[in-house]
Design a protein around this motif. Sequence first.
Motif, PDB file in Angstrom:
ATOM      1  N   LYS A   1      76.006 -50.330 -55.133  1.00  0.00           N
ATOM      2  CA  LYS A   1      74.959 -49.688 -55.940  1.00  0.00           C
ATOM      3  C   LYS A   1      75.185 -48.200 -56.138  1.00  0.00           C
ATOM      4  O   LYS A   1      74.258 -47.451 -56.446  1.00  0.00           O
TER       5      LYS A   1
ATOM      6  N   ASP B   1      62.103 -49.075 -63.843  1.00  0.00           N
ATOM      7  CA  ASP B   1      61.650 -49.497 -62.521  1.00  0.00           C
ATOM      8  C   ASP B   1      62.589 -50.564 -61.994  1.00  0.00           C
ATOM      9  O   ASP B   1      62.845 -51.569 -62.659  1.00  0.00           O
ATOM     10  N   ASP B   2      63.108 -50.365 -60.805  1.00  0.00           N
ATOM     11  CA  ASP B   2      64.078 -51.312 -60.249  1.00  0.00           C
ATOM     12  C   ASP B   2      63.984 -51.277 -58.731  1.00  0.00           C
ATOM     13  O   ASP B   2      64.934 -50.895 -58.036  1.00  0.00           O
TER      14      ASP B   2
ATOM     15  N   TRP C   1      71.672 -45.703 -59.666  1.00  0.00           N
ATOM     16  CA  TRP C   1      70.395 -46.024 -59.052  1.00  0.00           C
ATOM     17  C   TRP C   1      69.925 -44.780 -58.308  1.00  0.00           C
ATOM     18  O   TRP C   1      70.674 -44.178 -57.542  1.00  0.00           O
TER      19      TRP C   1
ATOM     20  N   TYR D   1      64.825 -46.397 -58.943  1.00  0.00           N
ATOM     21  CA  TYR D   1      64.848 -46.341 -60.400  1.00  0.00           C
ATOM     22  C   TYR D   1      66.293 -46.487 -60.869  1.00  0.00           C
ATOM     23  O   TYR D   1      67.221 -45.929 -60.271  1.00  0.00           O
ATOM     24  N   ALA D   2      66.479 -47.220 -61.958  1.00  0.00           N
ATOM     25  CA  ALA D   2      67.783 -47.286 -62.622  1.00  0.00           C
ATOM     26  C   ALA D   2      67.819 -46.204 -63.691  1.00  0.00           C
ATOM     27  O   ALA D   2      66.951 -46.149 -64.565  1.00  0.00           O
TER      28      ALA D   2
ATOM     29  N   PHE E   1      69.360 -54.222 -61.122  1.00  0.00           N
ATOM     30  CA  PHE E   1      69.466 -53.934 -62.549  1.00  0.00           C
ATOM     31  C   PHE E   1      70.224 -55.049 -63.261  1.00  0.00           C
ATOM     32  O   PHE E   1      71.269 -55.507 -62.829  1.00  0.00           O
TER      33      PHE E   1
ATOM     34  N   ARG F   1      65.855 -56.794 -66.925  1.00  0.00           N
ATOM     35  CA  ARG F   1      65.079 -55.603 -66.592  1.00  0.00           C
ATOM     36  C   ARG F   1      65.244 -54.483 -67.624  1.00  0.00           C
ATOM     37  O   ARG F   1      64.682 -53.414 -67.458  1.00  0.00           O
TER      38      ARG F   1
END
Length: 573
Positions: free
Chosen positions: A380, A451-452, A524, A504-505, A457, A461
Amino acid sequence: MRLLRCLIFLAFCKAPAQLTEFTGWSLLRPTSSNVVSYVTEANELLEVRAGVPYQELVLHASSNLATNASEIRAKLVFATAAVDDDCLPGRASEVPNIVLPRVPVPTALDGDTPGVTPAETYENRWGNARFPYSGAFKVCYMDLSGSAAWRLAAAPFDVVGTGANSFEFWCLGDVTIDCQLQIAGLGLKTNWYLTVVPMHSVCGAVDFAGSFDQNVSTITSEAGSETSATHSLGTPVTSGAGTFAVCFCPGYNVDSSGASCTVSEDFVQLSGILYVTEALPVQNPHPQLLFTLRVLCGGAGEGGCPASAEPRIKIVDAAASNSRPAFDALSGCRTAAQSASYMSPENCESPTRCTLPPAVASSTSPEWANLRLFPTFENKAQKPMLYDVCLCLGSCDQSANWFKAGSIQTSVIQVLPQPIVANKVLDLQLLGTLGGWSPASGAAPELKFLDDDEGAFGATRLQRIAESLAGHFCLTNTDCKAPTASSVNGHVWEGIRFLFAGMYAVCYCEQQCRSPVQWSLLEWKLVEGPSRHHSWQRYRGLLFDLTLNGFGLGAGNRVAVFPDGLEGYRASR
């Protein structure tokens, strides 16, 4: 009376000198060297070595040779020449590159160099007689003071050494990769080696270039073959591009002391030109950002690329096989597909069908503009990536014409500040030093936050634009706020506040942002603070503990309780 005039005319006209009753050649070796001198009969074969500066080539005839050395010429032709007319330009027997224009090595066999004294009716001579490369040859003769016509001397010369003086060799300017050259020729031996010298130098007349680990090559394969061999010069001493003359030693020993092919003076045959390449991005390559890629096709002013729209590149995933020599059938660039991380502009449909021409055509440094790459993630987190740059100079539908020209390393775009704390107003910055950032005007770049919470992700989304932000907005999924300011190092969005902690992405678009395919995940980002998912119920007048969950919490944090809940908290700000 008419007959008398003809007799008078013949009496005063000089009979044209013709190469009649040719009796043979003499070839005088360089003083103190290990090669031998020759004296032959008219049709006897002479065995000589390419590149050796023989002191004299002597033409013997019974009579009718010129007596003015400045008026005689000698020209090399292939041994297929059978009649005088085969000495003329444009014939199949014409020898190309007797003197290579880019690296001129003088020889008296070029058809232009005068002879040397003494010149006798039975003997003419030329100094510095170099045979440029291996093969079977004959020599043509001209007397400019006579008929000025070329005459063929029948005796053949059998020359051993490399098969051309115009070979083109390609190596990488990478200090971790050996420079290997494959040569072809005749009569090659296992103890005949090659070296490189500065461009425009005469082989055997200057010192080694010293640009590789080995001044003298080692034979790495095909050592028992007399027609081909692969030589290694080791790795470059320093990284970077360059151009060199390649000089071969055909078993020559300039002073007959020690072993042959050990000192620079032994490497007398020009075999071609070595181009050392490098892939050089003009801007630091960052994911999504435009950059120009410049390929250095050798040293400044001495490149080997065609200055046309013909060359092609492809950016491929890094692999050890890509670094194999250009001549190697197992070179990875021959079959490697364009990297899946390549974004735009459109280029390769297959490993050998790439259509993007250079934006700047140049023999030394062609450029390909407006290239972009997708980011790559691990655990990530965005990570820098290494890519290989494969180059083709022409006929790019043939896999054998692709080879590696260098590598490029991407840099990570940083999302700052770090950390980001919930409910704190900040200026959010995308930082990528000396990247190809688009200006914050016109077709401006754009940024959005998704929003993640679970860091998952994906396509499902993409529609979930974060609503818990202040100071930033998106009118649609592909129409978001442009940056407040831009520079060569990145963009800034001022006055942003994340209302809640969580994951958050961060998605970014560099250009043409109304097209969904131009958007990609950048990072991210974890916003620190208490979780938004809390609910407590306590009894008045009783002591109690309050457990608070969130991200990045520490002993220095404090909690305040307001009668009006969240709205009261906001009002107190």
